[in-house]
Design an enzyme around this catalytic site. Structure first.
Site, PDB file in Angstrom:
ATOM      1  N   SER A 127      28.253  39.312  19.114  1.00 26.80           N
ATOM      2  CA  SER A 127      28.492  40.629  18.499  1.00 26.80           C
ATOM      3  C   SER A 127      29.500  41.478  19.269  1.00 26.80           C
ATOM      4  O   SER A 127      29.542  41.449  20.500  1.00 26.80           O
ATOM      5  CB  SER A 127      27.152  41.375  18.464  1.00 26.80           C
ATOM      6  OG  SER A 127      27.351  42.742  18.211  1.00 26.80           O
ATOM      7  N   GLU A 129      29.072  44.424  19.763  1.00 24.11           N
ATOM      8  CA  GLU A 129      28.269  45.341  20.588  1.00 24.11           C
ATOM      9  C   GLU A 129      28.311  44.912  22.059  1.00 24.11           C
ATOM     10  O   GLU A 129      28.085  45.734  22.956  1.00 24.11           O
ATOM     11  CB  GLU A 129      26.836  45.369  20.045  1.00 24.11           C
ATOM     12  CG  GLU A 129      25.859  46.319  20.728  1.00 24.11           C
ATOM     13  CD  GLU A 129      26.034  47.802  20.422  1.00 24.11           C
ATOM     14  OE1 GLU A 129      26.697  48.158  19.430  1.00 24.11           O
ATOM     15  OE2 GLU A 129      25.511  48.621  21.214  1.00 24.11           O
ATOM     16  N   TYR A 153      20.132  45.666  22.992  1.00 24.42           N
ATOM     17  CA  TYR A 153      20.683  44.672  22.057  1.00 24.42           C
ATOM     18  C   TYR A 153      21.966  44.067  22.621  1.00 24.42           C
ATOM     19  O   TYR A 153      22.137  42.845  22.658  1.00 24.42           O
ATOM     20  CB  TYR A 153      20.947  45.346  20.702  1.00 24.42           C
ATOM     21  CG  TYR A 153      21.678  44.461  19.710  1.00 24.42           C
ATOM     22  CD1 TYR A 153      20.992  43.547  18.921  1.00 24.42           C
ATOM     23  CD2 TYR A 153      23.070  44.543  19.571  1.00 24.42           C
ATOM     24  CE1 TYR A 153      21.668  42.734  18.026  1.00 24.42           C
ATOM     25  CE2 TYR A 153      23.753  43.730  18.680  1.00 24.42           C
ATOM     26  CZ  TYR A 153      23.040  42.827  17.905  1.00 24.42           C
ATOM     27  OH  TYR A 153      23.730  42.018  17.024  1.00 24.42           O
TER      28      TYR A 153
HETATM   29  P1  NAP Z   1      19.539  40.736   9.682  1.00 25.04           P
HETATM   30  O1  NAP Z   1      19.787  41.029   8.250  1.00 25.04           O
HETATM   31  O2  NAP Z   1      18.733  41.706  10.494  1.00 25.04           O
HETATM   32  O3  NAP Z   1      18.849  39.285   9.775  1.00 25.04           O
HETATM   33  C1  NAP Z   1      18.249  38.833  10.959  1.00 25.04           C
HETATM   34  C2  NAP Z   1      17.344  37.661  10.624  1.00 25.04           C
HETATM   35  O4  NAP Z   1      16.713  37.215  11.851  1.00 25.04           O
HETATM   36  C3  NAP Z   1      16.192  37.976   9.657  1.00 25.04           C
HETATM   37  O5  NAP Z   1      16.014  36.877   8.787  1.00 25.04           O
HETATM   38  C4  NAP Z   1      14.994  38.127  10.587  1.00 25.04           C
HETATM   39  O6  NAP Z   1      13.766  37.845   9.972  1.00 25.04           O
HETATM   40  C5  NAP Z   1      15.318  37.050  11.602  1.00 25.04           C
HETATM   41  N1  NAP Z   1      14.573  37.179  12.864  1.00 25.04           N
HETATM   42  C6  NAP Z   1      14.321  38.290  13.598  1.00 25.04           C
HETATM   43  N2  NAP Z   1      13.612  37.985  14.698  1.00 25.04           N
HETATM   44  C7  NAP Z   1      13.399  36.641  14.656  1.00 25.04           C
HETATM   45  C8  NAP Z   1      12.731  35.715  15.504  1.00 25.04           C
HETATM   46  N3  NAP Z   1      12.105  36.095  16.626  1.00 25.04           N
HETATM   47  N4  NAP Z   1      12.702  34.409  15.155  1.00 25.04           N
HETATM   48  C9  NAP Z   1      13.301  33.990  14.003  1.00 25.04           C
HETATM   49  N5  NAP Z   1      13.928  34.821  13.143  1.00 25.04           N
HETATM   50  C10 NAP Z   1      13.987  36.131  13.485  1.00 25.04           C
HETATM   51  O7  NAP Z   1      20.919  40.546  10.477  1.00 25.04           O
HETATM   52  P2  NAP Z   1      22.376  40.148   9.919  1.00 25.04           P
HETATM   53  O8  NAP Z   1      23.137  41.389   9.654  1.00 25.04           O
HETATM   54  O9  NAP Z   1      22.233  39.124   8.870  1.00 25.04           O
HETATM   55  O10 NAP Z   1      23.014  39.506  11.234  1.00 25.04           O
HETATM   56  C11 NAP Z   1      22.908  38.107  11.495  1.00 25.04           C
HETATM   57  C12 NAP Z   1      23.178  37.850  12.963  1.00 25.04           C
HETATM   58  O11 NAP Z   1      24.478  38.311  13.302  1.00 25.04           O
HETATM   59  C13 NAP Z   1      22.236  38.535  13.930  1.00 25.04           C
HETATM   60  O12 NAP Z   1      22.063  37.683  15.045  1.00 25.04           O
HETATM   61  C14 NAP Z   1      22.986  39.787  14.360  1.00 25.04           C
HETATM   62  O13 NAP Z   1      22.544  40.231  15.627  1.00 25.04           O
HETATM   63  C15 NAP Z   1      24.393  39.239  14.389  1.00 25.04           C
HETATM   64  N6  NAP Z   1      25.474  40.192  14.161  1.00 25.04           N
HETATM   65  C16 NAP Z   1      25.443  40.999  13.060  1.00 25.04           C
HETATM   66  C17 NAP Z   1      26.483  41.869  12.815  1.00 25.04           C
HETATM   67  C18 NAP Z   1      26.478  42.766  11.602  1.00 25.04           C
HETATM   68  O14 NAP Z   1      27.241  43.740  11.595  1.00 25.04           O
HETATM   69  N7  NAP Z   1      25.699  42.453  10.565  1.00 25.04           N
HETATM   70  C19 NAP Z   1      27.572  41.914  13.702  1.00 25.04           C
HETATM   71  C20 NAP Z   1      27.569  41.062  14.805  1.00 25.04           C
HETATM   72  C21 NAP Z   1      26.524  40.195  15.018  1.00 25.04           C
HETATM   73  P3  NAP Z   1      12.796  39.067   9.472  1.00 25.04           P
HETATM   74  O15 NAP Z   1      13.370  39.514   8.166  1.00 25.04           O
HETATM   75  O16 NAP Z   1      11.482  38.376   9.379  1.00 25.04           O
HETATM   76  O17 NAP Z   1      12.862  40.124  10.522  1.00 25.04           O
HETATM   77  O1  G4F Z   2      24.984  50.891  11.353  1.00 24.29           O
HETATM   78  P1  G4F Z   2      24.609  50.930  12.787  1.00 24.29           P
HETATM   79  O2  G4F Z   2      23.160  51.023  13.109  1.00 24.29           O
HETATM   80  O3  G4F Z   2      25.307  49.665  13.463  1.00 24.29           O
HETATM   81  P2  G4F Z   2      25.649  49.300  14.992  1.00 24.29           P
HETATM   82  O4  G4F Z   2      24.802  50.055  15.940  1.00 24.29           O
HETATM   83  O5  G4F Z   2      27.121  49.422  15.169  1.00 24.29           O
HETATM   84  O6  G4F Z   2      25.196  47.778  15.068  1.00 24.29           O
HETATM   85  C1  G4F Z   2      25.569  46.837  14.059  1.00 24.29           C
HETATM   86  O7  G4F Z   2      26.804  46.265  14.397  1.00 24.29           O
HETATM   87  C2  G4F Z   2      26.796  45.433  15.576  1.00 24.29           C
HETATM   88  C3  G4F Z   2      28.224  44.902  15.755  1.00 24.29           C
HETATM   89  O8  G4F Z   2      28.973  45.801  16.505  1.00 24.29           O
HETATM   90  C4  G4F Z   2      25.811  44.303  15.346  1.00 24.29           C
HETATM   91  F1  G4F Z   2      25.848  43.440  16.401  1.00 24.29           F
HETATM   92  C5  G4F Z   2      24.422  44.873  15.148  1.00 24.29           C
HETATM   93  O9  G4F Z   2      23.522  43.789  14.871  1.00 24.29           O
HETATM   94  C6  G4F Z   2      24.446  45.803  13.941  1.00 24.29           C
HETATM   95  O10 G4F Z   2      24.679  45.008  12.798  1.00 24.29           O
HETATM   96  O11 G4F Z   2      25.327  52.175  13.503  1.00 24.29           O
HETATM   97  C7  G4F Z   2      26.716  52.380  13.412  1.00 24.29           C
HETATM   98  C8  G4F Z   2      27.059  53.770  13.981  1.00 24.29           C
HETATM   99  C9  G4F Z   2      26.475  54.031  15.372  1.00 24.29           C
HETATM  100  O12 G4F Z   2      27.439  54.663  16.164  1.00 24.29           O
HETATM  101  C10 G4F Z   2      25.323  54.977  15.114  1.00 24.29           C
HETATM  102  O13 G4F Z   2      25.024  55.849  16.196  1.00 24.29           O
HETATM  103  O14 G4F Z   2      26.480  54.766  13.127  1.00 24.29           O
HETATM  104  C11 G4F Z   2      25.881  55.743  13.924  1.00 24.29           C
HETATM  105  N1  G4F Z   2      24.846  56.433  13.132  1.00 24.29           N
HETATM  106  C12 G4F Z   2      24.866  57.767  12.827  1.00 24.29           C
HETATM  107  N2  G4F Z   2      23.774  58.084  12.144  1.00 24.29           N
HETATM  108  C13 G4F Z   2      23.718  55.895  12.622  1.00 24.29           C
HETATM  109  C14 G4F Z   2      23.042  56.950  11.989  1.00 24.29           C
HETATM  110  N3  G4F Z   2      23.245  54.627  12.630  1.00 24.29           N
HETATM  111  C15 G4F Z   2      22.070  54.388  11.988  1.00 24.29           C
HETATM  112  N4  G4F Z   2      21.582  53.113  11.969  1.00 24.29           N
HETATM  113  N5  G4F Z   2      21.351  55.393  11.371  1.00 24.29           N
HETATM  114  C16 G4F Z   2      21.810  56.686  11.345  1.00 24.29           C
HETATM  115  O15 G4F Z   2      21.157  57.578  10.791  1.00 24.29           O
END
Ligand code: NAP
Ligand code: G4F
Length: 326
Positions: A127, A129, A153
């Site tokens: 990520s 992050e 995270y």
């Molecule tokens: P998501 O919608 O939160 O999906 C995460 C999945 O992991 C869910 O199916 C969840 O199951 C499962 N999970 C959680 N804890 C687990 C455990 N202990 N053992 C097995 N499964 C578990 O996340 P996503 O947005 O699809 O992201 C996919 C991956 O990419 C994650 O690793 C995330 O950290 C990474 N990532 C995401 C972003 C982004 O912007 N979306 C960016 C960079 C990296 P439950 O529904 O049961 O909780």
């Molecule tokens: O949507 P967010 O919660 O995403 P964040 O923290 O960037 O993390 C996501 O992206 C990562 C990749 O860089 C992934 F690895 C991670 O798994 C996840 O998918 O927050 C985005 C921004 C932050 O700066 C947060 O402080 O939005 C700001 N924010 C402002 N108000 C909020 C809110 N975020 C959330 N979730 N809820 C709010 O009310």
């Protein structure tokens, strides 16, 4: 030619569900893990379009023995480790669980893979992050940018990233890190900022809500579409040589700009509805992300199809349609 087999952890998450659909479309036999849930109906929501075409298995990254048994039975060609506690704000509330899953969990599945099917290729969901406070002089983050995470995270993902590289070098395994910047879709959890804004703005438009409470509106993110990003994951595993690739749109927008766009789409001014609630602020914030994805664009020919505006409008329209149906 033999049908390829894929194994996806977190198959019912946002990315897991799109990746499963994409791979089924390419002719793969697709397997994936879901966790035990007291309401099993909830687990199929994102898989409703393909649940008859895939194989789901109970599995948890904390249960190495269970993972090894599954990998031994399935013998996949490609493993996509997408499972994680993926919410940054919540990682401050449950740091131990986050680190167990996102750090030790990666080690668990790597060990299971090394023992059960070492000829497979392995993808790790790393990520942006992980970069935390690091920004290059040209205002981008890229593969060579130092990692300086600012959340449990982010710290947990740095361990996952490093152990994947270590297993690549130490054991000659085909292990790859995709360093993905934020990516969204109508399937994004509604407690991430984009989908929270789209959902609440649609409710306000329909008279079902009167305000939207947010945390920090001045952070910047590089937001792409999950459908584009799962294509990148697959491409990375088709490459002969494993590596680390940034996936991003190369654009950045503030939370405030994103709110403006969504409310404008619905014919409203966000300033009349959005307030700040300190409960959504983070103990430490990551203020700015913009990814340089030149490497994957030139080496693998990937580029995104969605624009930021198209994606936000699609997400907002989905909520409007779902509330209008009720
Ligand atoms: P998501 O919608 O939160 O999906 C995460 C999945 O992991 C869910 O199916 C969840 O199951 C499962 N999970 C959680 N804890 C687990 C455990 N202990 N053992 C097995 N499964 C578990 O996340 P996503 O947005 O699809 O992201 C996919 C991956 O990419 C994650 O690793 C995330 O950290 C990474 N990532 C995401 C972003 C982004 O912007 N979306 C960016 C960079 C990296 P439950 O529904 O049961 O909780
Ligand atoms: O949507 P967010 O919660 O995403 P964040 O923290 O960037 O993390 C996501 O992206 C990562 C990749 O860089 C992934 F690895 C991670 O798994 C996840 O998918 O927050 C985005 C921004 C932050 O700066 C947060 O402080 O939005 C700001 N924010 C402002 N108000 C909020 C809110 N975020 C959330 N979730 N809820 C709010 O009310």
């Amino acid at each position: 030619m033999k049908q390829k087999i894929a194994f996806i952890t977190g198959i019912n998450g946002q990315d897991g569900s799109y990746l499963a659909e994409y791979l089924v479309g390419l002719g793969y036999e697709v397997h994936g893990t879901v966790r035990r849930n007291s309401t099993p109906e909830n687990q199929d929501i994102r898989l409703s379009e393909i649940h008859l075409k895939i194989h789901t298995h109970y599995g948890d990254l904390l249960d190495q023995g269970g993972l090894e048994k599954l990998l031994d039975q399935i013998q996949p060609d490609e493993i996509y480790n997408l499972a994680a506690q993926s919410h940054v704000r919540i990682s401050f509330d449950i740091p131990q669980f986050t680190v167990q899953t996102n750090a030790i969990g990666v080690l668990n599945i790597l060990e299971a893979y090394r023992r059960a099917c070492p000829d497979a290729k392995f993808y790790q969901a790393s990520s942006s992050e992980m970069f935390g406070l690091s920004v290059e002089e040209d205002n981008f983050q890229r593969e060579t940018t130092p990692m300086n995470p600012v959340s449990p995270y982010g710290c947990s993902k740095v361990f996952g990233y490093n152990i994947v590289r270590n297993y690549r070098r130490a054991y000659g395994l085909h292990t790859t890190n995709g360093i993905l910047f934020n990516h969204e879709s109508p399937r994004r959890g509604s407690n991430f900022v984009t989908n929270k804004v789209c959902k609440t703005a649609a409710q306000i438009k329909l008279g079902l809500q009167d305000k939207l409470e947010l945390g920090n509106m001045d952070s910047y993110r590089d937001w792409g579409h999950s459908k584009d990003y799962v294509r990148a994951m697959h491409l990375m595993l088709q490459h002969d040589v494993p590596g680390d690739w940034v996936v991003s749109t190369m654009e950045t927008h503030s939370v405030r700009e994103m709110c403006k766009l969504v409310f404008n789409y619905l014919g409203m001014d966000y300033k009349n509805y959005v307030t700040q609630n300190p409960k959504y602020l983070r103990p430490e914030e990551l203020p700015y992300l913009k990814g340089d994805s030149t490497k994957i664009r030139t080496e693998l020919g990937w580029k995104p199809k969605y624009t930021f505006k198209e994606m936000m409008e699609e997400m907002t329209q989905c909520w409007l349609d779902s509330f209008n149906k009720k």
